[in-house]
Design a protein around this motif. Structure first.
Motif, short mmCIF file in Angstrom:
data_model
loop_
_atom_site.label_atom_id
_atom_site.label_comp_id
_atom_site.label_asym_id
_atom_site.label_seq_id
_atom_site.Cartn_x
_atom_site.Cartn_y
_atom_site.Cartn_z
N LEU A 1 0.57 -1.05 0.06
CA LEU A 1 -0.17 0.12 -0.05
C LEU A 1 0.86 1.33 -0.09
O LEU A 1 0.73 2.35 -1.34
N ALA A 2 2.59 1.36 0.37
CA ALA A 2 2.52 2.42 0.94
C ALA A 2 3.53 2.78 -0.13
O ALA A 2 3.75 3.91 -1.04
N ILE A 3 3.91 1.66 -1.42
CA ILE A 3 4.37 1.51 -2.57
C ILE A 3 2.96 2.33 -3.71
O ILE A 3 3.98 2.67 -4.29
N ILE A 4 1.95 1.92 -3.58
CA ILE A 4 1.09 2.28 -4.54
C ILE A 4 1.07 3.07 -4.01
O ILE A 4 0.57 4.39 -5.05
N ASP A 5 0.64 4.55 -2.76
CA ASP A 5 0.81 5.68 -2.00
C ASP A 5 1.78 6.24 -2.69
O ASP A 5 1.34 7.92 -3.26
N LYS A 6 3.02 5.92 -2.86
CA LYS A 6 3.68 6.93 -3.51
C LYS A 6 5.03 7.04 -4.53
O LYS A 6 5.72 7.89 -4.72
N CYS A 7 4.74 5.49 -5.04
CA CYS A 7 5.55 5.56 -6.41
C CYS A 7 4.50 5.02 -7.60
O CYS A 7 3.49 4.93 -7.67
N PRO A 8 5.15 5.96 -8.78
CA PRO A 8 4.23 6.05 -10.07
C PRO A 8 3.72 4.14 -10.43
O PRO A 8 4.14 3.15 -9.65
N ARG A 9 2.22 4.82 -10.56
CA ARG A 9 1.55 3.22 -10.79
C ARG A 9 2.31 1.96 -11.74
O ARG A 9 2.20 1.36 -11.46
N ASP A 10 3.44 2.82 -12.95
CA ASP A 10 3.61 2.09 -13.89
C ASP A 10 5.01 1.20 -13.28
O ASP A 10 5.94 0.88 -14.31
N GLU A 11 5.58 1.15 -12.10
CA GLU A 11 6.61 1.31 -11.84
C GLU A 11 6.41 0.88 -10.61
O GLU A 11 7.03 -0.54 -10.29
N LEU A 12 4.89 0.13 -10.32
CA LEU A 12 4.54 -1.18 -8.98
C LEU A 12 5.01 -1.80 -8.74
O LEU A 12 5.65 -2.56 -7.51
N THR A 13 4.81 -2.83 -9.44
CA THR A 13 5.11 -4.54 -10.45
C THR A 13 6.63 -4.03 -9.50
O THR A 13 7.07 -4.59 -9.21
N ILE A 14 7.90 -3.65 -10.65
CA ILE A 14 9.51 -3.73 -10.57
C ILE A 14 9.30 -3.35 -8.34
O ILE A 14 10.59 -4.21 -7.90
N ILE A 15 8.94 -2.59 -8.24
CA ILE A 15 8.95 -1.69 -6.88
C ILE A 15 8.92 -3.01 -5.82
O ILE A 15 9.38 -3.07 -4.97
N MET A 16 7.66 -3.25 -5.97
CA MET A 16 7.22 -4.64 -5.63
C MET A 16 7.69 -6.36 -5.23
O MET A 16 8.49 -6.21 -4.23
N ARG A 17 8.78 -6.01 -6.47
CA ARG A 17 9.07 -7.14 -6.76
C ARG A 17 10.65 -6.62 -5.89
O ARG A 17 11.58 -7.59 -5.46
N ARG A 18 10.87 -5.40 -6.16
CA ARG A 18 12.21 -5.41 -5.22
C ARG A 18 12.19 -5.68 -3.81
O ARG A 18 12.66 -6.20 -3.49
N TYR A 19 11.08 -5.54 -3.45
CA TYR A 19 10.83 -5.60 -1.76
C TYR A 19 10.52 -6.56 -1.72
O TYR A 19 11.03 -7.62 -0.05
N MET A 20 9.65 -7.83 -2.56
CA MET A 20 9.80 -8.89 -1.71
C MET A 20 11.27 -9.59 -2.37
O MET A 20 11.53 -9.76 -1.19
N MET A 21 12.37 -9.74 -3.24
CA MET A 21 13.28 -9.51 -2.79
C MET A 21 14.51 -9.16 -1.34
O MET A 21 14.90 -10.49 -0.75
N ARG A 22 14.47 -8.45 -1.05
CA ARG A 22 14.71 -7.69 -0.24
C ARG A 22 14.56 -8.80 1.54
O ARG A 22 15.08 -8.73 1.50
N ILE A 23 13.47 -8.24 1.33
CA ILE A 23 12.42 -9.09 2.26
C ILE A 23 13.09 -10.84 2.34
O ILE A 23 13.79 -11.33 2.93
#
Ligand code: ATP
Ligand code: MG
Length: 393
Positions: free
Chosen positions: A252-274
Motif C-alpha cells: 500500500l505504501a508503494i501504491i501510495d508513493k510511487c508511479p503506478r507503472d513502476e509498481l510491479t518492479i518496486i514491489m518485486r524489489r521489496y520482495m527480494m529484499r525481504i
C-alpha cells in the motif's frame, strides 16, 4: 511378489570425492524413509556403488517404485528376484523360472549379462553368460539370442545371494537434496515457482520458501494454495520452512508513493529484499525464482536487472530459458499444475498497472523508491517481525 529386491543405481555422486559416503548414506536413508511409508519390512544397504533394497513378501510394487522415483540422485531402479542358493543348477533353474513368470509370451531376443561381485564364485562371468544363454535357449526354444541389440537383457549378479533382473526403470536423476547447499525459493501460487523449486532441488539444493500475501486483498484460500504447493514439491525437495509474509502495508505504501507503472518492479524489489533477509537467517546461499526471460513485463532483461540490483545473494532462475509450455509439462509431471491453476488472486496482480514499464532504468526506480524513505523501513521491519513460519514435509 516376484521382485524381492530392488537394485538402485545412482550416478553423479561418484564425482563428489570425500563427501561421497555422506551422500550415499543420505540417499540410502531417504530410500529407507520413503519405503517405510509403502510397507514394513524393506531393508536398505549400500554396497559397491549401489543401494540394495530387500523387499517384504507382500508390497505394492507400483507404489514402491513411485516412491523411489521421487528421490533425486537415483539414476535407475532394477527390480530383481533373489536367488539364495547360487549353485549352478539352482541358479539356472531360478533364472529360467523368473523369465517364465515375467514374460508369459516368450517371443523376444535376449542376451545374458553377468556380474560376479563374489570373486570366489567358481564360474567366471563370460562362462556364466554363455552357459546361462544355452540353458535358456534349451528351456525356451522360442527365444533367440542377439548379443548386439537384444530385446531383453537378462542380467545376473552374483554376490552373497544372486540376483536376476531384466528391467531398468529410470529414476529422476539429479543429485541428493542437501548435497549442494540450501536456497530460498520465492514461492507464489503460480505455475512457475513450484517448478523452479523442484528443479533447483534436483541439483541437490535443499530449499526453504517465502510467500508474500496481502490480506484482505488476497484470501486465506490463496495462502492455502501455496501451502498445498509447498507440500507437493516437498515430496521431492524434503522439508521446507515456508515463510508467510504479510506484505499488505509495504504494498500500500508503494501504491501510495510511487508511479503506478513502476509498481510491479518496486514491489518485486521489496520482495527480494525481504526474502533475502530470511534466506540469510536460514543460511541459504542464494534466492530462487520462477522467472523466465520475456514472459511478462517484470521479466524482461531490464526488469530482471532491476530486481537483481537489490540482492547481495545470487539469484538462481532455473526456468530462465524455458517456454511456458515446457514449464507446464514439468508442472503436470510433478503434479503441481492442478493446484497452480486454482483461481485464487496473487498479491502481484491485484494492483497491477495497465501499462507497466517494460524497460525500467535502475536509476529512475531508485529515485522513485526515495519517496518511500522514512515510511517503508518500519513497514519492512514489521513484515519481517510478523512472519509466520510453517514447517512443511
Ligand atoms: P509464478 O507462476 O511462479 O507465480 P509468474 O509467471 O506469475 O510466476 P510473476 O508473478 O512475475 O511471474 O513472478 C515472478 C516470480 O516472482 C515468481 O516465479 C516467484 O518466484 C516470485 N513471486 C511472485 N509473486 C510472489 C509472491 N506472492 N510470493 C512469493 N514469490 C512471488
Ligand atoms: Mg505469479
Amino acid at each position: 511378489m516376484i521382485y524381492r529386491a530392488l537394485l538402485i543405481k545412482y550416478a553423479e555422486i561418484g564425482i563428489k570425492g570425500q563427501n561421497r559416503y555422506v551422500f550415499e548414506d543420505a540417499l540410502c536413508d531417504k530410500v529407507r524413509e520413503r519405503l517405510k511409508a509403502v510397507a514394513d519390512g524393506f531393508t536398505c544397504v549400500r554396497e559397491q556403488g549401489r543401494i540394495f533394497v530387500s523387499c517384504p513378501e507382500e508390497y505394492d510394487f507400483d507404489e514402491a517404485i513411485a516412491a523411489i522415483r521421487t528421490i533425486f540422485g537415483v539414476w535407475a531402479i532394477c527390480p530383481a528376484a533373489v536367488i539364495e542358493d547360487a549353485s549352478w543348477d539352482n541358479l539356472t533353474q531360478k533364472v529360467g523360472d523368473f523369465i517364465e513368470a515375467v514374460y508369459p509370451e516368450r517371443k523376444f531376443s535376449f542376451k545374458v549379462e553377468a556380474r560376479r561381485a563374489d570373486k570366489k564364485y567358481p564360474i567366471q562371468s563370460p562362462e556364466i553368460c554363455s552357459n546361462m544363454g544355452g540353458y535358456l535357449l534349451e528351456r525356451f526354444p522360442e527365444l533367440t539370442v542377439d548379443v548386439h541389440d537384444p530385446d531383453v537383457k537378462v542380467q545376473v549378479e552374483i554376490r552373497t545371494n544372486a540376483y536376476v533382473f531384466t528391467q531398468t526403470i529410470p529414476g529422476p536423476g539429479g543429485m541428493p537434496v542437501g548435497a549442494n547447499g540450501r536456497a530460498m525459493l520465492l514461492l507464489s501460487g503460480g505455475i512457475d515457482s513450484p517448478v523452479a523449486g523442484y528443479m533447483i532441488a534436483k541439483r541437490g539444493v535443499a530449499i526453504d520458501a517465502t510467500y508474500f500475501h496481502a490480506p484482505p486483498y488476497t484470501s486465506e484460500q490463496a495462502k492455502q494454495k501455496v501451502v498445498d504447493l509447498a507440500k507437493l514439491i516437498s515430496v521431492y525437495t524434503g522439508p521446507i520452512r515456508l515463510h508467510v509474509v504479510n506484505f499488505t502495508d509495504v504494498q500500500l505504501a508503494i501504491i501510495d508513493k510511487c508511479p503506478r507503472d513502476e509498481l510491479t518492479i518496486i514491489m518485486r524489489r521489496y520482495m527480494m529484499r525481504i526474502a533475502e533477509h530470511f534466506a540469510k537467517e536460514c543460511k541459504s546461499l542464494g534466492l530462487v525464482t520462477g522467472e523466465s526471460i520475456g514472459q511478462v513485463a517484470s521479466q524482461t532483461m531490464q526488469s530482471l536487472a532491476a530486481t537483481n540490483a537489490v540482492c547481495s545473494l545470487p539469484v538462481y532462475r532455473p526456468l530462465i530459458a524455458f517456454d511456458k509450455q515446457d514449464i507446464v509439462d514439468i508442472a503436470l509431471r510433478i503434479n503441481t499444475y492442478e493446484t497452480s491453476i486454482e483461481p485464487y488472486e496473487d498479491c502481484c496482480t491485484i494492483f497491477v498497472a495497465k501499462h507497466p514499464v517494460t524497460k525500467p532504468i535502475i536509476g529512475v526506480i531508485e529515485r522513485s523508491e526515495k519517496k518511500l524513505e522514512g515510511t517503508i523501513e518500519a513497514l519492512v521491519e514489521e513484515a519481517i517481525r510478523t512472519v509466520e513460519v510453517i514447517n512443511i514435509g
